[in-house]
Design a protein around this motif. Structure first.
Motif: not given
Length: 168
Positions: A12-17, A20-25, A53-55, A58-67
């Protein structure tokens, strides 16, 4: 998010958007997960993947092909498709420069990805830099032997190299 099923990795290259995640660096999220379902296929839509990631968890939900269709066909995405592609080419270029380093290159060349191996052979240890448009370019000889600064998507690969996604 990029899914690498054979490596059982999520990237996930966009996680630091997220602040709280960006603060971990720590940069992009790369997590090892079991991506297969019990029947041997990929995880079913709705399944959740939890990565730490640190403390934070992160929860990711698998999306289907319609997403995918709802994202790719969205007018805002379509309006910026060229910029997204350019960003992807630059990200891939930087990833290749990391994979060609002495301590990683041998393993990368053994990966079961013929296009990756062809790109690593093509760029070798060529110098690279960002141009005035902030595109990553490699200094490589053209077919006449003259050095040119080329973006990754301008580099000629052998005709037997598999096409980039989407496969035609």
């Amino acid at each position: 998010m990029l899914v690498l099923p054979e490596s059982e990795r999520l990237v996930d290259a966009t996680v630091e958007q997220f602040h709280d995640v960006r603060a971990i660096g720590a940069g992009p999220m790369i997590g090892k997960v079991a991506l297969a379902s019990q029947d041997g296929g990929l995880m079913e839509p709705g399944a959740q993947v939890m990565l730490q990631r640190g403390d934070l968890v992160l929860a990711y939900t698998v999306a289907g092909p319609e997403a995918l269709a709802s994202i790719v066909d969205h007018p805002e995405v379509a309006a910026h498709a060229a910029g997204h592609r350019r960003t992807g080419v630059n990200l891939a270029s930087l990833a290749l420069t990391a994979l060609r380093s002495e301590d990683v290159r041998g393993r990368a060349m053994q990966a079961p990805y013929p296009r990756l191996r062809a790109l690593l052979r093509a760029i070798g240890d060529a110098p690279y830099e960002a141009d005035e448009s902030r595109d990553i370019r490699f200094c490589l000889p053209d077919e006449d032997g003259r050095e040119r600064w080329l973006r990754l998507d301008e580099i000629q690969l052998p005709p037997t190299t598999p096409a980039a996604w989407p496969h035609s």
